[in-house]
Design a protein around this motif. Structure first.
Motif, PDB file in Angstrom:
ATOM      1  N   HIS A 223      11.202  21.337  65.222  1.00 33.39           N
ATOM      2  CA  HIS A 223      11.410  20.516  66.436  1.00 33.39           C
ATOM      3  C   HIS A 223      10.123  19.964  67.061  1.00 33.39           C
ATOM      4  O   HIS A 223      10.113  19.466  68.188  1.00 33.39           O
ATOM      5  N   ARG A 224       8.990  20.584  66.734  1.00 34.70           N
ATOM      6  CA  ARG A 224       7.757  20.252  67.330  1.00 34.70           C
ATOM      7  C   ARG A 224       7.458  18.824  67.087  1.00 34.70           C
ATOM      8  O   ARG A 224       6.679  18.202  67.974  1.00 34.70           O
ATOM      9  N   THR A 225       7.932  18.263  65.739  1.00 33.84           N
ATOM     10  CA  THR A 225       7.536  16.965  65.439  1.00 33.84           C
ATOM     11  C   THR A 225       8.495  16.012  66.447  1.00 33.84           C
ATOM     12  O   THR A 225       7.824  14.884  66.761  1.00 33.84           O
ATOM     13  N   GLU A 226       9.646  16.384  66.577  1.00 34.15           N
ATOM     14  CA  GLU A 226      10.452  15.468  67.496  1.00 34.15           C
ATOM     15  C   GLU A 226       9.875  15.425  69.026  1.00 34.15           C
ATOM     16  O   GLU A 226      10.187  14.647  69.600  1.00 34.15           O
ATOM     17  N   PHE A 227       9.327  16.569  69.447  1.00 39.38           N
ATOM     18  CA  PHE A 227       8.979  16.589  70.868  1.00 39.38           C
ATOM     19  C   PHE A 227       7.331  16.266  70.767  1.00 39.38           C
ATOM     20  O   PHE A 227       7.138  15.966  72.051  1.00 39.38           O
ATOM     21  N   GLY A 228       6.779  15.971  69.789  1.00 42.47           N
ATOM     22  CA  GLY A 228       5.204  15.712  70.013  1.00 42.47           C
ATOM     23  C   GLY A 228       4.340  16.623  70.241  1.00 42.47           C
ATOM     24  O   GLY A 228       3.188  16.325  70.831  1.00 42.47           O
ATOM     25  N   ILE A 229       4.619  17.742  69.771  1.00 44.27           N
ATOM     26  CA  ILE A 229       3.854  18.884  70.118  1.00 44.27           C
ATOM     27  C   ILE A 229       3.300  19.700  68.736  1.00 44.27           C
ATOM     28  O   ILE A 229       3.146  20.797  68.511  1.00 44.27           O
ATOM     29  N   GLU A 230       2.820  18.798  67.588  1.00 39.32           N
ATOM     30  CA  GLU A 230       2.369  19.568  66.533  1.00 39.32           C
ATOM     31  C   GLU A 230       1.350  20.252  66.657  1.00 39.32           C
ATOM     32  O   GLU A 230       1.069  21.017  65.777  1.00 39.32           O
ATOM     33  N   ASP A 231       0.485  19.947  67.772  1.00 35.14           N
ATOM     34  CA  ASP A 231      -0.828  20.833  67.941  1.00 35.14           C
ATOM     35  C   ASP A 231      -0.515  22.137  68.420  1.00 35.14           C
ATOM     36  O   ASP A 231      -1.473  22.963  68.705  1.00 35.14           O
ATOM     37  N   HIS A 232       0.756  22.418  68.875  1.00 35.88           N
ATOM     38  CA  HIS A 232       1.022  23.575  69.966  1.00 35.88           C
ATOM     39  C   HIS A 232       1.090  24.829  68.905  1.00 35.88           C
ATOM     40  O   HIS A 232       1.691  24.710  67.796  1.00 35.88           O
ATOM     41  N   LEU A 233       0.862  26.015  69.281  1.00 36.29           N
ATOM     42  CA  LEU A 233       1.308  27.278  68.441  1.00 36.29           C
ATOM     43  C   LEU A 233       2.397  27.912  69.131  1.00 36.29           C
ATOM     44  O   LEU A 233       2.891  27.795  70.253  1.00 36.29           O
ATOM     45  N   LEU A 234       2.751  28.679  68.353  1.00 35.24           N
ATOM     46  CA  LEU A 234       4.086  29.456  68.647  1.00 35.24           C
ATOM     47  C   LEU A 234       3.504  30.678  69.384  1.00 35.24           C
ATOM     48  O   LEU A 234       2.641  31.440  69.379  1.00 35.24           O
TER      49      LEU A 234
END
Length: 276
Positions: A223-234
């Protein structure tokens, strides 16, 4: 024989690529302790809170949020890029059906909060008492949308390969957006039987509590792709367990941008969760 070498034949050309995704994370679980200090890591007990600090409230309802968990970084195995000390805390709106989950990057932490205390004072006389904290944010069982049994936490360093539904998995291993070749039934079934099942069920255990590493996803979607946070870490993942019930055996993650993590700025951490 290593576990990765036990993957079936169809994975042989992909082994080196899978090995290149190896990351170190910290896994954790509940631990029974007779006493837990206010500055110690815990799930659903009481937060570390200096007397002069302001307790977090929802920006939607202006009511106090409910404490979920805190991690004292000095108690966990050191992870590259993560703080070596200080306490990070996670608060939710446990009255809300969505628990305060973020809806967009423009409106982050309106109805949940992540706090960080870089310096930790281990003198309880300088901290808000358990009774004060309980009275301030306690809600009734009828109001609660999340049930958490309190406990201490035990940590161990682990290594983890990229999870199957990470948005980078198919492009990295198969040079296409999805593991299946096309969206027809036969191709999807083939991908499921030959790749998804042996990877997720026989090779890599799904779920669990962790700091860092890769997240696990329900509904086959990162769901990072849906939220636009592909560059975020867990930052942290909390799974359903015997004392924590996300609706319908769900799972939750908190994500942070690498630059914010480097600066120990937790004010823009994104909270997302999903259920079956």
């Amino acid at each position: 024989m290593s576990k990765i070498a036990q993957l079936p034949e169809q994975f042989r050309p992909l082994i080196k690529t899978i090995e290149s995704t190896l990351q170190t994370c910290v896994e954790f679980d509940r631990e029974e302790k007779s006493h837990v200090h206010l500055w110690q890591s815990n799930l659903g007990m009481y937060p570390y809170f200096p007397l002069e600090s302001e307790y977090p409230c929802s920006q939607v309802s202006n009511e106090p949020l409910q404490f979920l968990a805190q991690i004292n970084f000095s108690e966990i195995p050191q992870l590259d890029g993560f703080p070596e000390k200080g306490i990070v805390q996670f608060y939710l709106n446990m009255k809300a059906w969505d628990l305060g989950m973020d809806e967009s990057l423009e409106h982050v932490q309106l109805n949940h909060r992540v706090l960080y205390f870089p310096e930790v004072n281990e003198d309880e006389s300088l901290l808000k008492t358990r009774e004060t904290l309980r009275n301030f944010s306690e809600i009734s069982e009828d109001e609660a949308q999340l049930w958490v049994d309190g406990s201490a936490l035990a940590f161990n360093k682990a290594q983890q390969y990229m999870t199957f539904f990470d948005y980078r998995f198919a492009p990295l291993l198969f040079n296409r957006q999805e593991v299946y070749v096309s969206s027809n039934y036969e191709d999807i079934l083939h991908a499921y039987q030959h790749y998804q099942m042996p990877y997720t069920e026989d090779f890599q255990s799904e779920g669990g509590h962790r700091i860092g590493g890769y997240a696990n996803y329900l509904h086959s979607t990162d769901h990072r792709t849906e939220f636009g946070i592909e560059d975020h870490l867990l930052l942290m993942q909390l799974d359903t367990d015997e004392g924590l019930e996300w609706c319908d055996s769900g799972i939750a993650q908190w994500y942070i941008h690498p630059d914010d993590l480097k600066q120990c700025d937790f004010s823009k951490v994104v909270f997302l969760w999903a259920c079956h």
